[in-house]
Design a protein around this motif. Sequence first.
Motif, PDB file in Angstrom:
ATOM      1  N   UNK A 113      10.342   5.062  -5.138  1.00 44.34           N
ATOM      2  CA  UNK A 113       8.891   5.086  -5.269  1.00 44.34           C
ATOM      3  C   UNK A 113       8.407   4.075  -6.306  1.00 44.34           C
ATOM      4  N   UNK A 114       9.130   3.959  -7.407  1.00 43.16           N
ATOM      5  CA  UNK A 114       8.770   2.970  -8.432  1.00 43.16           C
ATOM      6  C   UNK A 114       8.871   1.552  -7.879  1.00 43.16           C
ATOM      7  N   UNK A 115       9.937   1.291  -7.131  1.00 41.97           N
ATOM      8  CA  UNK A 115      10.112  -0.047  -6.575  1.00 41.97           C
ATOM      9  C   UNK A 115       9.066  -0.353  -5.510  1.00 41.97           C
ATOM     10  N   UNK A 116       8.743   0.620  -4.668  1.00 42.03           N
ATOM     11  CA  UNK A 116       7.732   0.393  -3.636  1.00 42.03           C
ATOM     12  C   UNK A 116       6.372   0.107  -4.260  1.00 42.03           C
ATOM     13  N   UNK A 117       6.044   0.831  -5.334  1.00 42.45           N
ATOM     14  CA  UNK A 117       4.787   0.557  -6.032  1.00 42.45           C
ATOM     15  C   UNK A 117       4.802  -0.848  -6.624  1.00 42.45           C
ATOM     16  N   UNK A 118       5.953  -1.229  -7.167  1.00 42.19           N
ATOM     17  CA  UNK A 118       6.076  -2.570  -7.722  1.00 42.19           C
ATOM     18  C   UNK A 118       5.995  -3.650  -6.669  1.00 42.19           C
ATOM     19  N   UNK A 119       6.596  -3.403  -5.510  1.00 40.58           N
ATOM     20  CA  UNK A 119       6.547  -4.384  -4.426  1.00 40.58           C
ATOM     21  C   UNK A 119       5.120  -4.591  -3.938  1.00 40.58           C
ATOM     22  N   UNK A 120       4.357  -3.504  -3.827  1.00 41.55           N
ATOM     23  CA  UNK A 120       2.956  -3.614  -3.403  1.00 41.55           C
ATOM     24  C   UNK A 120       2.162  -4.449  -4.401  1.00 41.55           C
ATOM     25  N   UNK A 121       2.391  -4.187  -5.688  1.00 44.18           N
ATOM     26  CA  UNK A 121       1.693  -4.954  -6.718  1.00 44.18           C
ATOM     27  C   UNK A 121       2.123  -6.418  -6.693  1.00 44.18           C
ATOM     28  N   UNK A 122       3.414  -6.663  -6.445  1.00 44.22           N
ATOM     29  CA  UNK A 122       3.912  -8.033  -6.387  1.00 44.22           C
ATOM     30  C   UNK A 122       3.277  -8.787  -5.232  1.00 44.22           C
ATOM     31  N   UNK A 123       3.187  -8.146  -4.074  1.00 44.30           N
ATOM     32  CA  UNK A 123       2.578  -8.795  -2.912  1.00 44.30           C
ATOM     33  C   UNK A 123       1.118  -9.132  -3.184  1.00 44.30           C
ATOM     34  N   UNK A 124       0.401  -8.214  -3.838  1.00 45.51           N
ATOM     35  CA  UNK A 124      -1.010  -8.457  -4.163  1.00 45.51           C
ATOM     36  C   UNK A 124      -1.155  -9.608  -5.147  1.00 45.51           C
ATOM     37  N   UNK A 125      -0.119  -9.807  -5.992  1.00 45.74           N
ATOM     38  CA  UNK A 125      -0.152 -10.889  -6.975  1.00 45.74           C
ATOM     39  C   UNK A 125       0.326 -12.214  -6.385  1.00 45.74           C
ATOM     40  N   UNK A 126       0.656 -12.207  -5.101  1.00 40.24           N
ATOM     41  CA  UNK A 126       1.089 -13.443  -4.454  1.00 40.24           C
ATOM     42  C   UNK A 126       2.554 -13.761  -4.610  1.00 40.24           C
ATOM     43  N   UNK A 127       3.325 -12.795  -5.082  1.00 43.16           N
ATOM     44  CA  UNK A 127       4.768 -13.004  -5.221  1.00 43.16           C
ATOM     45  C   UNK A 127       5.418 -12.836  -3.854  1.00 43.16           C
ATOM     46  N   UNK A 128       6.201 -13.808  -3.429  1.00 45.04           N
ATOM     47  CA  UNK A 128       6.765 -13.794  -2.081  1.00 45.04           C
ATOM     48  C   UNK A 128       8.181 -13.236  -2.023  1.00 45.04           C
ATOM     49  N   UNK A 129       8.924 -13.334  -3.137  1.00 46.84           N
ATOM     50  CA  UNK A 129      10.323 -12.923  -3.125  1.00 46.84           C
ATOM     51  C   UNK A 129      10.637 -12.123  -4.380  1.00 46.84           C
ATOM     52  N   UNK A 130      11.357 -11.024  -4.219  1.00 47.04           N
ATOM     53  CA  UNK A 130      11.893 -10.257  -5.337  1.00 47.04           C
ATOM     54  C   UNK A 130      13.408 -10.228  -5.224  1.00 47.04           C
ATOM     55  N   UNK A 131      14.078 -10.218  -6.366  1.00 47.55           N
ATOM     56  CA  UNK A 131      15.528 -10.157  -6.358  1.00 47.55           C
ATOM     57  C   UNK A 131      16.025  -9.391  -7.572  1.00 47.55           C
ATOM     58  N   UNK A 132      17.299  -9.007  -7.529  1.00 50.37           N
ATOM     59  CA  UNK A 132      17.905  -8.393  -8.712  1.00 50.37           C
ATOM     60  C   UNK A 132      18.343  -9.509  -9.644  1.00 50.37           C
ATOM     61  N   UNK A 133      17.979  -9.391 -10.903  1.00 54.66           N
ATOM     62  CA  UNK A 133      18.336 -10.442 -11.851  1.00 54.66           C
ATOM     63  C   UNK A 133      19.830 -10.433 -12.152  1.00 54.66           C
ATOM     64  N   UNK A 134      20.383  -9.264 -12.337  1.00 56.33           N
ATOM     65  CA  UNK A 134      21.818  -9.160 -12.605  1.00 56.33           C
ATOM     66  C   UNK A 134      22.546  -8.857 -11.301  1.00 56.33           C
ATOM     67  N   UNK A 135      23.830  -9.266 -11.231  1.00 57.40           N
ATOM     68  CA  UNK A 135      24.613  -8.922 -10.051  1.00 57.40           C
ATOM     69  C   UNK A 135      24.820  -7.411 -10.023  1.00 57.40           C
TER      70      UNK A 135
END
Length: 325
Positions: A113-135
């Motif tokens: 749920x936290x990630x989905x909320x973050x993804x929605x906010x990222x999309x609204x901010x124009x962010x096209x790609x999300x990734x894990x910073x650490x392996x």
Amino acid sequence: MPSKAPRERDRAMRIERYETTMAREVAELIVEGFAEHRQKQPKNLLTPPAPWSTADELLATLGSDALHLDVSHVAVDGGRIVSAAIAPQSGEQRGWWRIATLPSHRRQGLARACMEAGESAAAMAGIEVLQTWAVVDSRWEAAGGLLSSLGYELEDPERRNITMVAESWTPRPLTLPEGYELQTLRIEDLPEWMEVRNAVFGGDAGTEWFEQRFLNRPDFDPETWFTLRQEGRIIGIASALCIEHERDPEMLRGGQIEWVGVLDSHRGKHLGEELVAACLNAIAERGFLPALLLTQPYRVPAVTLYEKLGFRTVAGWHSWTKRLA
């Protein structure tokens, strides 16, 4: 986006945007959430991971402007933060820095749920790609399952790094075809050793690469670095490092096999098998088992050889990426 009013200390489960005033509580959550992972053996002894961050060290990031506050979210239960997905903000790179849930609140979909909320906010901010910073270590099955279920993908699964381990080994004599001789490394061999290394693995590195990476290590021992020769020329290489880090001599101790390779013109003669056996002999005789090595799944002949000699894959590790719709 304007900041939310201070969160009420009620008993309702809810997802909120992260604020830096939550830094101390989230730092302690991350430490507790990752506690069990601290007990896992490292996946690479040659360059072991940095020590796990303390809550105070995490505060340096959580309380700073390095985070993307619109994307970072927490789950609150009864006034207590029980899960968090924290995203940093650095140049063009966007993704997840830490995702953690308290053991008492797992399997409730809170990190999702936290990630989905973050993804929605990222999309609204124009962010096209999300990734894990650490392996992400494949031994963290819940993390891999979560990322996969949300549509994150490994960029190239067959080329991800994997760790293979041989728990036991009984030293045995080597069997080399006629005309081949195994020797240990001499410093004057380095230019030729590098030629073989570059021919097998690619690149054009010189002896300074070896000197910086290995020669100055306190555990460097030329007696565990092997060269395979025919008519005096090096045609194959392999190395066994017996490693014990002072930071954690119990956890960060063992043998690691590196740079096993034979020139193309000499393949098909089981020379690689004997080179690996020489490394395992050295590690076992010095009391540094188990032995581990790093490779990639697409190197099918190498993986098959290692399995034949008793290695098994214990971890795969790679970054995950998701393109937002």
